[in-house]
Design a protein around this motif. Sequence first.
Motif, PDB file in Angstrom:
ATOM      1  N   ILE B 262      76.089  91.910   3.116  1.00  0.00           N
ATOM      2  CA  ILE B 262      76.488  90.737   3.914  1.00  0.00           C
ATOM      3  C   ILE B 262      77.764  90.144   3.353  1.00  0.00           C
ATOM      4  CG2 ILE B 262      75.839  88.350   4.451  1.00  0.00           C
ATOM      5  CD1 ILE B 262      72.895  89.426   4.637  1.00  0.00           C
ATOM      6  N   SER B 398      71.775  84.905   7.577  1.00  0.00           N
ATOM      7  CA  SER B 398      72.945  85.745   7.892  1.00  0.00           C
ATOM      8  C   SER B 398      72.598  86.735   8.991  1.00  0.00           C
ATOM      9  CB  SER B 398      73.414  86.499   6.651  1.00  0.00           C
ATOM     10  OG  SER B 398      73.878  85.584   5.697  1.00  0.00           O
ATOM     11  N   GLN B 402      74.134  86.947  12.692  1.00  0.00           N
ATOM     12  CA  GLN B 402      74.729  88.190  13.175  1.00  0.00           C
ATOM     13  C   GLN B 402      74.104  88.627  14.502  1.00  0.00           C
ATOM     14  OE1 GLN B 402      75.302  90.657   9.805  1.00  0.00           O
ATOM     15  NE2 GLN B 402      76.276  92.306  10.948  1.00  0.00           N
TER      16      GLN B 402
END
Lengths: 395, 582
Positions: B262, B398, B402
């Motif tokens: 990430i 995250s 996304q």
Amino acid sequence: MRFASAYSLLGDPGRAATAAMETLLKKLGGAPDLLLIYATESHATDALISCVRGLVPGTPILGSTSCGGVMTEAGFHTGPDGAIGLLGVKDPGGAYGVGSAPLADDPFTAGATAVEQALVASGRDFESPVIVWCCQPPGREEAVLAGIQSVIGPHTPIIGGSSADEQIAGKWREFSTDGVLAEHVVVSVWFPTLSHGAAFQSGYAPTDRTGTVTLADGRQVLEIDGRPAAEVYCGWTDGEVPSVQSGMILARSTPTPLGRLAGELDGVPMFVLSHPAMIGLAGDLSLFTDIAEGDQIVLMRGSPESLVKRAAVVVNDARAAGGWAGEQTRGGLVIYCGGCMLHVRDRMDEVAEQVAQAMEGAPFLGAFTFGEQGAIVDSSNRHGNLMVSGLMFGG
Amino acid sequence: MTHEVEQLREALASTRRLQAAESQRLREHVLVINGIRALSVDDDPDILLARMFELLSAALAFDEAYVLEVKDDLFVCVASTAPGALGATWPAGAFFRRVAGGGAALVPDNSRVPEWASCQGVAPLPGGAIYAPIAAVHGPGLLVLCAHQLGAYSSADLALVSKLGLLVSQTLATGQRRRLAEAMHRAQVERQAAVDANETKSQFFANMSHEVRTPLNGVITVADLLARTDLGPRQREMVSLILESGRTLERLLSDILDFTKIEAGKLTLETRAFNLTENLACVCDLFAAEADAKGLRFDVRHLDAAQAWLDGDSVRVRQVVTNLLSNAVKFTEQGGVTLEVDVQPGGDLSTVVIRVRDTGCGFAAEAADRLFDRFEQADGSITRRFGGSGLGLAISRSLALQMGGDITCRSTPGEGSEFEFRFVAAPVQPAASAPEAEEPGAQRAWRILVAEDNPNNRRIIGMVLELIGADVTYAEDGLEACQAFAREPFDLILMDMQMPVLDGLSATRNIRALELQRGDAPIPIIVLSANAMTHQVAQSLEAGADAHMPKPIDAAALLAKISQLSTASLAPAAGPAAFGLG
């Protein structure tokens, strides 16, 4: 920064002003930021200035009467009814102002007051202008220059001429935005956007006839080397100027003025000239400049040929001082001694033509005065007689 | 004779006048040239201005000189020859502004300049002054020269100072541009160094993860196999502990690897059709069991819309939900955990809303802000008490971002928490059921070629393959594998990706080429690798492999894949189902 000149030979001052102004405005494409007017004494009427102001109400004006006519790139302009000549300066990026003050009893203060007014009018009231152009009556020019310098300092060139008439009869006048003035100092301050160059010289050569002023009063020389001044001077001229009679000698003395050393330019002595105007009853000699006891004087001598050529020489010198090529000259002003003009009057077309050639076709205005002002040798400002003063712009 | 003398004098005078004018211009040029020489040595503003004063004093008499620049609508002295003048201020009046804007000026009496009347810090000299524009360090400014003498300067002096001012301005500007360029270059170099360091760190983590996973793979797989043998109760408990510890360690490694991906912007989502409810079923089962073990209630509320088929990364969805449920169960001591799943249709994309509620310890509002920061937990003691990397929520958020969504939370300390995971996915038609893998015949053992350079891995794979009684041939690198394949027939190849001499992908390509040359039917090849990112899977398939399976090896999954891919008619000695792995 653009220049345009115009002239008129019309006898009526108002019509002459209108005609010349129309030509000028057409050439300049609009109202100038500064307007210089030189005219013969017959045109020195209120109609002259009021007609001009009617056409360009916001433009500062200065000028004076000129002896015998005026001169532009179109030639020497004279006629039975007199002449007027104009030079318009259009320079929106620059700053200009005109001020005036009566001479009264204090020419020093008049000079200072006039330049203060001009600075205020230009919007630069505490600065030194790049150039000062002045007009004042003949008589007390030195004090006027000192007064101007007291405000702006000694390093700004003060250029101009003393108003003149036709017969040395006191009919000279000064012009300003306020109208036709008598016994006034009129001063313009210039903050131009173009480079300038100036020159001030006589074209007379010194002779070996020299002496010391031993008695003087203002502009009167009473004695030279302890002898009556007229007697000494006339003797130096080998009788060209006879001492037997008192009275005006202006025309006769033009080829033989008195010179005072103003300084040296790399070993070449430079002189400021004093024009003997009159022989007094007491054998005294009246000049058009101040003179002081102790002054070293020398008899100067000039030929008509030299008088014809020197205006163009001064223009070339001024341009050279400015440092640009001839074709880059944009415009200028020429002050030519009225006495010299009278001495070579029949060759004035030649003078005008030579100046026009030196100007490479750029517009100019020339006036004929009874006293000339300019910066000589060490850049200090002087008043003199029988001189030519030139101011050029270019680059 | 007189005329000739006059002409000579005039010519000489003109020449001298011209010479004087040229001398003045030469003076200006000399100053400029000297200026260029002196000023080009160093463009540090302080040094430059000091040199400028030196040059000026050599060319022109003055008593004081100042450089002023505009700051907060004042002109401030930034350099001067006058002691104590630094920092003096003048109001930004019309005159100063005009000069700073490019209009150089001569002043016969400096005490008349209006700005000096309000000057703080310096008294004006009652004499001439030159004002020239100068581009100072921080913008337009003034160069001021003052003298005691009234009207001390001429327009020639003004031109001289203006030229030097222009030169200094240009030098300062050049210096400023250079310093700016250097600063930008430095910033770029530093940024690149940071990027490189981050890349190196990511690569290090990836390598470490790979290196740690390989032996871990062995530990887990062997423990798994061991657990399926006849063991006493005490031994079974011990094996169970090994397995549990191994899997915990594996999760931590996965977290770290995900996080580095990430951070490096390298985490990509894999998109394929999946059924949301089915996808979460195993997770629910897992945490239902854990909750039950803690005496907690575990409720799953699937709204009807949740029975949707979506196009998305089912693994990552499961990972986020696993993390949320894991936390909920972990931090709840009494009461229960509720999972609620809903899908809100919305044109081309549906919004999936998954809420996890618990009646656990909760957290304060201020802790909520930091909860999604990496290495953060609501209470520092939590890590010590419950373990975990502290990366779970950061990774989950995250992933949610996304997926075009987010994770939000709310909580009351002591009463419980609610986490809401939203993401968008395109609704799709249900995927066709995969055909049942043909059960291999029972005539002979499978002949399997295992290409693996690591001896432990070879041993572990061997143990797995023993479960189906396969006839295993080992190769220690890609070249050996190719040679073995050329030499004898196999039913299937297990190919490690990273091997010395010849890597797995190259070996796969060679084998496919050889088949083509021989006119043989393609043999099933399964690539085994700790590198299981999308592009790496794609590389395997492009090289000709039939499947790409991640390490650590999941024995049951591997045997299922073998079963699925094998076209051999021979039956294994024992099928996966025999071991409860199918």
